[in-house]
Design a protein around this motif. Structure first.
Motif, PDB file in Angstrom:
ATOM      1  N   VAL A 198       0.828  -1.208   0.000  1.00 25.46           N
ATOM      2  CA  VAL A 198       0.000   0.000   0.000  1.00 25.46           C
ATOM      3  C   VAL A 198       0.861   1.257   0.000  1.00 25.46           C
ATOM      4  O   VAL A 198       0.469   2.295  -0.518  1.00 25.46           O
ATOM      5  N   GLY A 199       2.063   1.143   0.550  1.00 20.04           N
ATOM      6  CA  GLY A 199       2.947   2.305   0.580  1.00 20.04           C
ATOM      7  C   GLY A 199       3.326   2.812  -0.802  1.00 20.04           C
ATOM      8  O   GLY A 199       3.680   3.992  -0.958  1.00 20.04           O
ATOM      9  N   ASP A 200       3.253   1.951  -1.812  1.00 21.40           N
ATOM     10  CA  ASP A 200       3.584   2.398  -3.168  1.00 21.40           C
ATOM     11  C   ASP A 200       2.575   3.391  -3.712  1.00 21.40           C
ATOM     12  O   ASP A 200       2.872   4.138  -4.655  1.00 21.40           O
ATOM     13  N   PHE A 201       1.367   3.402  -3.131  1.00 20.99           N
ATOM     14  CA  PHE A 201       0.323   4.298  -3.622  1.00 20.99           C
ATOM     15  C   PHE A 201       0.039   5.451  -2.674  1.00 20.99           C
ATOM     16  O   PHE A 201      -0.771   6.316  -2.988  1.00 20.99           O
ATOM     17  N   SER A 202       0.700   5.453  -1.517  1.00 14.51           N
ATOM     18  CA  SER A 202       0.386   6.465  -0.500  1.00 14.51           C
ATOM     19  C   SER A 202       0.829   7.858  -0.903  1.00 14.51           C
ATOM     20  O   SER A 202       0.270   8.846  -0.443  1.00 14.51           O
ATOM     21  N   SER A 203       1.852   7.966  -1.746  1.00 15.89           N
ATOM     22  CA  SER A 203       2.352   9.286  -2.145  1.00 15.89           C
ATOM     23  C   SER A 203       1.730   9.792  -3.432  1.00 15.89           C
ATOM     24  O   SER A 203       2.131  10.833  -3.950  1.00 15.89           O
ATOM     25  N   GLY A 204       0.762   9.055  -3.982  1.00 19.89           N
ATOM     26  CA  GLY A 204       0.134   9.473  -5.236  1.00 19.89           C
ATOM     27  C   GLY A 204      -0.830  10.628  -5.032  1.00 19.89           C
ATOM     28  O   GLY A 204      -1.337  10.876  -3.940  1.00 19.89           O
ATOM     29  N   SER A 205      -1.091  11.353  -6.116  1.00 20.17           N
ATOM     30  CA  SER A 205      -2.016  12.472  -6.096  1.00 20.17           C
ATOM     31  C   SER A 205      -2.631  12.611  -7.478  1.00 20.17           C
ATOM     32  O   SER A 205      -2.265  11.904  -8.421  1.00 20.17           O
ATOM     33  N   TYR A 206      -3.571  13.523  -7.598  1.00 22.59           N
ATOM     34  CA  TYR A 206      -4.176  13.743  -8.903  1.00 22.59           C
ATOM     35  C   TYR A 206      -3.133  14.222  -9.907  1.00 22.59           C
ATOM     36  O   TYR A 206      -3.161  13.839 -11.093  1.00 22.59           O
ATOM     37  N   ALA A 207      -2.168  15.026  -9.450  1.00 22.74           N
ATOM     38  CA  ALA A 207      -1.134  15.538 -10.357  1.00 22.74           C
ATOM     39  C   ALA A 207      -0.228  14.420 -10.858  1.00 22.74           C
ATOM     40  O   ALA A 207       0.143  14.387 -12.042  1.00 22.74           O
ATOM     41  N   THR A 208       0.153  13.484  -9.962  1.00 25.06           N
ATOM     42  CA  THR A 208       1.021  12.388 -10.403  1.00 25.06           C
ATOM     43  C   THR A 208       0.307  11.460 -11.367  1.00 25.06           C
ATOM     44  O   THR A 208       0.900  10.984 -12.339  1.00 25.06           O
ATOM     45  N   ILE A 209      -0.978  11.205 -11.123  1.00 25.46           N
ATOM     46  CA  ILE A 209      -1.742  10.355 -12.050  1.00 25.46           C
ATOM     47  C   ILE A 209      -1.899  11.035 -13.398  1.00 25.46           C
ATOM     48  O   ILE A 209      -1.755  10.407 -14.460  1.00 25.46           O
ATOM     49  N   PHE A 210      -2.185  12.326 -13.389  1.00 27.80           N
ATOM     50  CA  PHE A 210      -2.334  13.063 -14.645  1.00 27.80           C
ATOM     51  C   PHE A 210      -1.024  13.090 -15.417  1.00 27.80           C
ATOM     52  O   PHE A 210      -0.996  12.906 -16.645  1.00 27.80           O
ATOM     53  N   GLY A 211       0.086  13.302 -14.700  1.00 28.93           N
ATOM     54  CA  GLY A 211       1.384  13.293 -15.369  1.00 28.93           C
ATOM     55  C   GLY A 211       1.720  11.953 -15.985  1.00 28.93           C
ATOM     56  O   GLY A 211       2.291  11.876 -17.084  1.00 28.93           O
ATOM     57  N   GLU A 212       1.347  10.877 -15.280  1.00 30.95           N
ATOM     58  CA  GLU A 212       1.595   9.538 -15.819  1.00 30.95           C
ATOM     59  C   GLU A 212       0.777   9.285 -17.077  1.00 30.95           C
ATOM     60  O   GLU A 212       1.263   8.686 -18.045  1.00 30.95           O
ATOM     61  N   GLN A 213      -0.463   9.751 -17.100  1.00 35.95           N
ATOM     62  CA  GLN A 213      -1.293   9.567 -18.284  1.00 35.95           C
ATOM     63  C   GLN A 213      -0.790  10.400 -19.459  1.00 35.95           C
ATOM     64  O   GLN A 213      -0.879   9.987 -20.619  1.00 35.95           O
ATOM     65  N   MET A 214      -0.228  11.567 -19.168  1.00 37.79           N
ATOM     66  CA  MET A 214       0.303  12.410 -20.239  1.00 37.79           C
ATOM     67  C   MET A 214       1.535  11.796 -20.876  1.00 37.79           C
ATOM     68  O   MET A 214       1.814  12.024 -22.068  1.00 37.79           O
ATOM     69  N   ARG A 215       2.286  11.001 -20.121  1.00 33.96           N
ATOM     70  CA  ARG A 215       3.487  10.376 -20.665  1.00 33.96           C
ATOM     71  C   ARG A 215       3.207   9.079 -21.419  1.00 33.96           C
ATOM     72  O   ARG A 215       4.084   8.562 -22.107  1.00 33.96           O
ATOM     73  N   ARG A 216       1.995   8.562 -21.280  1.00 38.46           N
ATOM     74  CA  ARG A 216       1.664   7.310 -21.966  1.00 38.46           C
ATOM     75  C   ARG A 216       1.464   7.542 -23.457  1.00 38.46           C
ATOM     76  O   ARG A 216       0.922   8.568 -23.873  1.00 38.46           O
ATOM     77  N   ARG A 217       1.899   6.581 -24.248  1.00 32.57           N
ATOM     78  CA  ARG A 217       1.709   6.624 -25.700  1.00 32.57           C
ATOM     79  C   ARG A 217       0.454   5.818 -26.029  1.00 32.57           C
ATOM     80  O   ARG A 217       0.394   4.611 -25.838  1.00 32.57           O
ATOM     81  N   ILE A 218      -0.544   6.495 -26.566  1.00 31.36           N
ATOM     82  CA  ILE A 218      -1.826   5.878 -26.863  1.00 31.36           C
ATOM     83  C   ILE A 218      -1.915   5.613 -28.357  1.00 31.36           C
ATOM     84  O   ILE A 218      -1.789   6.526 -29.179  1.00 31.36           O
ATOM     85  N   LYS A 219      -2.107   4.348 -28.717  1.00 32.61           N
ATOM     86  CA  LYS A 219      -2.205   3.971 -30.128  1.00 32.61           C
ATOM     87  C   LYS A 219      -3.624   4.178 -30.652  1.00 32.61           C
ATOM     88  O   LYS A 219      -3.825   4.658 -31.769  1.00 32.61           O
ATOM     89  N   LEU A 220      -4.602   3.798 -29.851  1.00 31.67           N
ATOM     90  CA  LEU A 220      -5.986   3.938 -30.267  1.00 31.67           C
ATOM     91  C   LEU A 220      -6.722   4.784 -29.243  1.00 31.67           C
ATOM     92  O   LEU A 220      -6.698   4.494 -28.061  1.00 31.67           O
ATOM     93  N   ALA A 221      -7.371   5.821 -29.731  1.00 27.38           N
ATOM     94  CA  ALA A 221      -8.137   6.691 -28.850  1.00 27.38           C
ATOM     95  C   ALA A 221      -9.580   6.211 -28.810  1.00 27.38           C
ATOM     96  O   ALA A 221     -10.183   5.942 -29.860  1.00 27.38           O
TER      97      ALA A 221
END
Length: 606
Positions: free
Chosen positions: A523-546
């Motif tokens: 659970v500690g791996d997710f304790s430091s997450g926030s909306y900003a970190t999740i949004f940043g992770e999604q922005m870095r993902r390469r999406i092939k199909l929208a």
């Protein structure tokens, strides 16, 4: 009056040279006939005196008093027929010297706490006071001088972090200094606890306690806690005998000066037990440590001190107490405060329960209210109704928290399901899981060990769709009806608007089927997450199909009548009614227009 004395001292300093002080000191040390130089040198040990004058006077005064201290009477002693008459010149002389020595100690403390003194001078003055502590009681530790020093530092209105750091770095390595520090801090805490605290939390103290009417209780508590937190902890083994001592061995009763009933018990001990050696102090240290901390924890701690104490309690306090269970009252009072204090207090109670045998039946009820789950529910031996209650409480919370919180909750629920296979029925059960069977307490039957397969089959066969029997407001997990419910909240997270949440739920579905090949989630791996970190992770993902939303026929309602996910609910489309209302309104408009056109034609014809 003080300003007049200050002006006189400044004039005296201007007319005195450093060589004059050296001469006064030399004469004082050379012959008893020049003892009148003693008050003159004392007048230069003052906060407003030049530092070089203070140092020069202090060197002579220390050299003069050090060999005389063992023969000086105590500050409270008075002449009597049994020891000396009032006309005894020697006793009068030694009593006068004692008064001057007390005056010197008081002046040194004033210089030590004065904001006008520089750090170098303060260090020299502190060393001098500690030398008097070392040999001021016939070669034994002089606890009265040391207690006066600590009391003055705690009650001072100026910041004293430099002095406390200096005291800790140079003298707290000696075990006898630590021992008497705990004794003094216990006295100071008891005095503060006994004081009548006003509504504005200002402490009213008398002159004998070295206090001021405007002293803040919070400031005093901060200083006491600062001292206690900087005392090195005693090693777990009391067999060690090579502790460093600041002073020589002495009698416990004479040095500590405690005349309380608790210390009178030592009067019946053998003489060897009364001698303060390093080994004897090590054996008694836990008792002094415990008394000091318990007295301190009775004070009205400020919020920042409260948090710091609770955060370090399991490492710095509990292992070194003579009886850690004595902290139960403090921790239960802390829980009643609420907020983060309650969470931290519950963690301390859990340590006392699991490591020191504390019996606290309400622990899991309070834990259920605070959702402190992962660290405290690791045992697979917990009853099914308890694990189910926590899983349902967390699941209900998951539908109203931000995505970062939903990720943590999913991990917690996954760990609970993996540790307790008996609650997997909450995953496989469809709908709300409620039954019409008159059985309001199935969890109580599970807790009592009743296993009725017929009842279980009846529960599965007769359902009341669309209703969740779980009581989210119930504080007692055994009465929450969690075992009759289902984890429909986690199923809704499959369609969460945040892709990270929906993917996480899908990735964990297979883990429960191949339990031997998977491990629990940290659970500690997710304790430091926030909306900003999740949004940043999604922005870095390469999406092939929208993903695209395409409808051949535009929908007329949010939910169709044929959808079976909402049993017990009805959704009426108001579109036809709205169309009829619009048509009626348009008809009225057309009639008005026709009426106006006919009227206009009549006017033109006329």
């Amino acid at each position: 009056m003080a300003s007049i004395l200050s002006k006189k001292q400044k004039q005296k300093h201007k007319s005195t040279k450093l060589s004059d002080l050296k001469t006064l000191g030399h004469d004082l040390l050379s012959s008893r006939a020049h003892v009148n130089n003693l008050p003159k040198l004392l007048s230069f040990v003052f906060p407003t005196s030049p530092p070089q004058f203070v140092l020069e006077s202090l060197l002579s005064l220390q050299a003069f008093f050090t060999p005389l201290l063992p023969d000086l009477p105590s500050s409270s002693s008075k002449p009597s027929a049994s020891n000396a008459s009032q006309d005894d010149p020697d006793f009068i002389y030694r009593t006068w010297l004692r008064s001057k020595f007390d005056e010197l100690v008081e002046s040194l403390i004033q210089v030590l706490l004065s904001p006008q003194s520089d750090e170098t001078l303060k260090e020299v003055v502190l060393d001098t006071i500690m030398e008097f502590v070392k040999s001021g009681n016939g070669g034994r530790f002089h606890s009265a001088i040391y207690h006066r020093l600590l009391r003055s530092i705690v009650h001072s209105t100026t910041p004293a972090n430099f002095l406390l750091d200096l005291l800790a770095s140079k003298y707290f390595k000696y075990i006898d200094v630590r021992y008497f520090t705990y004794i003094s801090l216990e006295k100071l805490s008891r005095v503060l606890d006994a004081k009548d605290i006003s509504d504005d939390r200002n402490l009213n103290t008398d002159c004998n306690d070295g206090g001021h009417p405007s002293e803040s209780m919070d400031l005093l508590i901060h200083k006491i806690h600062y001292i206690m937190s900087h005392i090195p902890s005693l090693e777990a083994s009391v067999e060690k005998t090579d502790y460093d001592m600041w002073s020589g061995p002495g009698d416990d009763e004479d040095i500590s000066g405690n005349l309380k009933a608790e210390n009178k018990q030592h009067m019946t001990e053998k003489h060897n037990d009364k001698v303060l050696t390093a080994a004897s102090i090590a054996k008694k240290m836990k008792l002094k440590f415990t008394k000091a901390w318990l007295s301190f924890l009775r004070l009205p701690l400020p919020l920042d001190v409260y948090k710091e104490v609770l955060a370090t309690l399991h490492q710095a306090v509990i292992p070194y107490l003579s009886n850690p269970v004595l902290l139960c009252d403090f921790l239960t009072r802390s829980y009643d405060i609420g907020g983060v204090i309650s969470v931290m207090a519950l963690s301390g109670l859990f340590i006392l329960m699991t490591q020191y045998g504390l019996e606290y039946p309400n622990f899991y009820e309070k834990l259920y209210a605070l959702l402190l789950v992962d660290a405290c529910l690791k045992s697979p031996l917990l009853p099914a109704y308890l694990a189910a209650a926590f899983a349902k409480k967390l699941s209900r919370l998951s539908i109203s928290v931000p995505p970062s919180g939903a990720l943590v909750i999913i991990a917690l629920v996954h760990n609970l399901l993996r540790r307790h296979p008996s609650i997997n029925c909450l995953v496989n059960r469809g709908g709300g899981g409620a039954t019409v069977k008159d059985d309001p307490e199935p969890e109580q039957r599970v807790a009592d060990g009743v296993n009725d397969t017929a009842t279980a089959s009846a529960d599965k066969s007769v359902k009341k769709p669309g209703i969740d029997p779980f009581d989210n407001e119930q504080s007692d997990p055994i009465k929450s009806n969690a075992m009759r419910s289902s984890l429909w909240e986690i199923d809704t997270l499959h369609h969460h608007y945040c892709p990270a949440v929906s993917r996480f739920v899908l990735s964990l579905e297979n883990d429960l089927t191949v339990r031997a090949k998977t491990t629990e989630i940290s659970v500690g791996d997710f304790s430091s997450g926030s909306y900003a970190t999740i949004f940043g992770e999604q922005m870095r993902r390469r999406i092939k199909l929208a993903p695209l939303a395409y409808y051949k026929v535009p929908p007329t309602s949010l939910f169709s009548e044929s959808e079976s996910e909402f049993l017990g609910w009805t959704f009426k489309c108001e579109d036809s009614k709205r169309k009829n209302d619009i048509n009626d309104e348009n008809g009225k408009i057309d009639q008005d227009c026709n009426h106006n056109s006919v009227k206009r034609q009549r006017v033109e014809c006329s």
